[in-house]
Design an enzyme around this catalytic site. Structure first.
Site, PDB file in Angstrom:
ATOM      1  N   HIS A   1       0.804  -1.231   0.000  1.00  0.00           N
ATOM      2  CA  HIS A   1       0.000   0.000   0.000  1.00  0.00           C
ATOM      3  C   HIS A   1       0.832   1.274   0.000  1.00  0.00           C
ATOM      4  CE1 HIS A   1      -3.714  -2.215   0.850  1.00  0.00           C
ATOM      5  NE2 HIS A   1      -2.970  -2.975   1.629  1.00  0.00           N
TER       6      HIS A   1
ATOM      7  N   GLU B   1      -7.814  -4.022  -3.396  1.00  0.00           N
ATOM      8  CA  GLU B   1      -8.180  -4.711  -2.152  1.00  0.00           C
ATOM      9  C   GLU B   1      -9.466  -4.040  -1.664  1.00  0.00           C
ATOM     10  OE1 GLU B   1      -5.373  -4.644   1.046  1.00  0.00           O
ATOM     11  OE2 GLU B   1      -6.162  -6.493   1.893  1.00  0.00           O
TER      12      GLU B   1
ATOM     13  N   ASP C   1       2.335  -6.362   2.448  1.00  0.00           N
ATOM     14  CA  ASP C   1       1.182  -5.595   2.922  1.00  0.00           C
ATOM     15  C   ASP C   1       1.683  -4.303   3.575  1.00  0.00           C
ATOM     16  OD1 ASP C   1      -1.474  -4.949   3.257  1.00  0.00           O
ATOM     17  OD2 ASP C   1      -1.849  -6.350   4.899  1.00  0.00           O
TER      18      ASP C   1
ATOM     19  N   LEU D   1      -4.877  -4.711  13.524  1.00  0.00           N
ATOM     20  CA  LEU D   1      -3.705  -4.638  12.651  1.00  0.00           C
ATOM     21  C   LEU D   1      -4.088  -3.952  11.343  1.00  0.00           C
ATOM     22  CD1 LEU D   1      -1.971  -8.129  13.003  1.00  0.00           C
ATOM     23  CD2 LEU D   1      -1.031  -5.901  13.673  1.00  0.00           C
TER      24      LEU D   1
ATOM     25  N   HIS E   1      -3.442 -12.507   1.712  1.00  0.00           N
ATOM     26  CA  HIS E   1      -2.907 -12.703   3.071  1.00  0.00           C
ATOM     27  C   HIS E   1      -3.677 -13.791   3.841  1.00  0.00           C
ATOM     28  CE1 HIS E   1      -5.864  -9.623   4.161  1.00  0.00           C
ATOM     29  NE2 HIS E   1      -5.086  -8.619   3.791  1.00  0.00           N
TER      30      HIS E   1
HETATM   31 ZN   LIG Z   1      -3.541  -4.915   2.291  1.00  0.00          ZN
END
Ligand SMILES: [Zn+2]
Length: 397
Positions: free
Chosen positions: A65, A143, A288, A321, A230
């Site tokens: 990201h 995403e 990530d 998270l 993920h």
């Molecule tokens: Zn992500």
């Protein structure tokens, strides 16, 4: 431009291991490679000697990201320049710029900006700065917004929308065809049509942020989903009576699974179980990573919301998270520490993600004709030098 000749104690292509190897780079591509006695070195070449080092392909990150204080959703040249140069210092030479769930208008704006940036690199109005080492943006990973509110993680619930082929078309159009991966929760009403439409548009469908049970996940795989986003995180967990989506991913050898190997998102033994069931061929290392990557602790933006980073761990206001500050060099070290042989660990960060994007032979591999994206690693797997598109290595050695 003169050729560059890289001499390394070891080269992991990574499909082969070459000791006392030589790589010849000409015009941003790999022109020759092999044992030093087998390769004819062109006259006038610049030498780079990676004595005692292992040269591997540059890492390919399918899920990132931001980095260096910027988020890909800023979508301007300054932010994207900064992100791509920051991750390159950690050996990542290709990324798929990843959006988070946001209002459709904002996402379209982001997609247009990233597409413009990618196009400008393909046909630069002014040549890139000489010596600039930076990852290439291979495309975009959406995403959201077609995710499950039940497994949304930190994605804002008010921006989640029901899967819709019409909205997908809008997003694909705004991206000028650069969407490479779509994360979707297959149990949402309308998801199957969107999966089929995405597959038809040559977008890799990744199952993620999902509460799908085993049968729902199987149906999505039948419809063409080939990737899992993920794994374990933001996903219905595996149990022995209800194996759920994790069970469907683990038992299907066609499905690749991203894992965030930062030691926080997934416990080491769970990664060992994953590799134990899936083998070395379908587990992919992703970061990530968010804007805080490569920066000190503090407050950063992820898409449209704020994230607090302490000891390198990113959380939103509720303590959930929110991405990571992981870089793929660290992921590689972590996975090797779990007992994965180095060559297999390198494959998980290079040739396997490249293959998932349909870029076998071009990215994530040291082969004649492939892009000259290379990383020199020390014995303890620290990055000693990086080359992107034939530029670099020497400056950072
Ligand atoms: Zn992500």
């Amino acid at each position: 431009m003169p050729a560059t000749v890289i001499h390394a104690s070891r080269i992991l292509t990574p499909e082969e291991e070459i000791n006392d190897g030589v790589i010849v780079v000409e015009d941003s591509r790999i022109a020759a490679l092999g044992h030093r006695d087998e390769v004819r070195v062109p006259a006038g070449a610049i030498d780079y000697v990676a004595a005692g080092m292992t040269v591997v392909p540059g890492f390919v990150d399918l899920h990132i990201h931001g980095a260096g204080g910027h988020d890909v959703m800023e979508a301007n040249a300054r932010a994207l320049d900064r992100i791509t140069s920051t991750v390159a210092r950690h050996g990542t030479t290709s990324i798929v710029a990843t959006t988070v769930t946001a209002p459709i208008e904002d996402t379209c704006h982001t997609l247009e900006g990233i597409a413009r940036y990618i196009r400008s690199r393909e046909n630069p109005e002014e040549p890139p700065k000489p010596g600039r080492v930076a990852a290439e943006i291979l495309g975009i990973h959406l995403e959201g917004p077609f995710i499950s509110p039940a497994r949304r993680g930190v994605h804002p619930v008010e921006s989640i929308v029901k899967p819709s082929v019409e909205i997908l078309d809008r997003l694909l159009k705004a991206s000028d065809g650069f969407v490479r991966i779509l994360t979707i929760a297959p149990e949402m009403p309308g998801a199957m049509d969107v999966i089929r439409a995405a597959v038809a548009a040559k977008v890799t469908v990744g199952l993620g942020h999902t509460d799908a049970n085993y049968d729902q996940a199987r149906a999505a795989i039948q419809a063409g989903a080939r990737h899992a986003v993920h794994i374990y995180n933001a996903m219905r967990p595996f149990t022995h009576r209800d194996p759920g989506i994790v069970g469907a991913i683990m038992t299907d050898p066609e499905i690749s699974a991203e894992v965030i190997a930062d030691g926080v998102h997934v416990a080491g033994p769970a990664i060992q179980v994953l590799i134990g069931t899936k083998g070395f061929d379908t587990v992919l290392l992703v970061s990530d990573g968010i804007a805080a990557t490569g920066m000190r602790d503090g407050n950063y933006r992820l898409g449209n919301f704020e994230v607090n980073v302490r000891n390198g761990i990113c959380r939103n206001a509720e303590g959930k998270l929110a991405g990571s500050t992981l870089t793929l060099d660290r992921a590689l070290r972590n996975i090797v520490e779990l007992g994965v042989p180095l060559r297999d660990a390198v494959r998980m960060a290079t040739v396997l993600p490249a293959r998932r994007l349909g870029l076998a032979g071009k990215k994530g591999i040291i082969a004649v004709g492939a892009d000259a994206d290379l990383v020199a690693l020390t014995d303890d797997l620290r990055v000693a030098g990086v080359m992107t598109g034939g530029v670099g290595l020497a400056a950072q050695s």
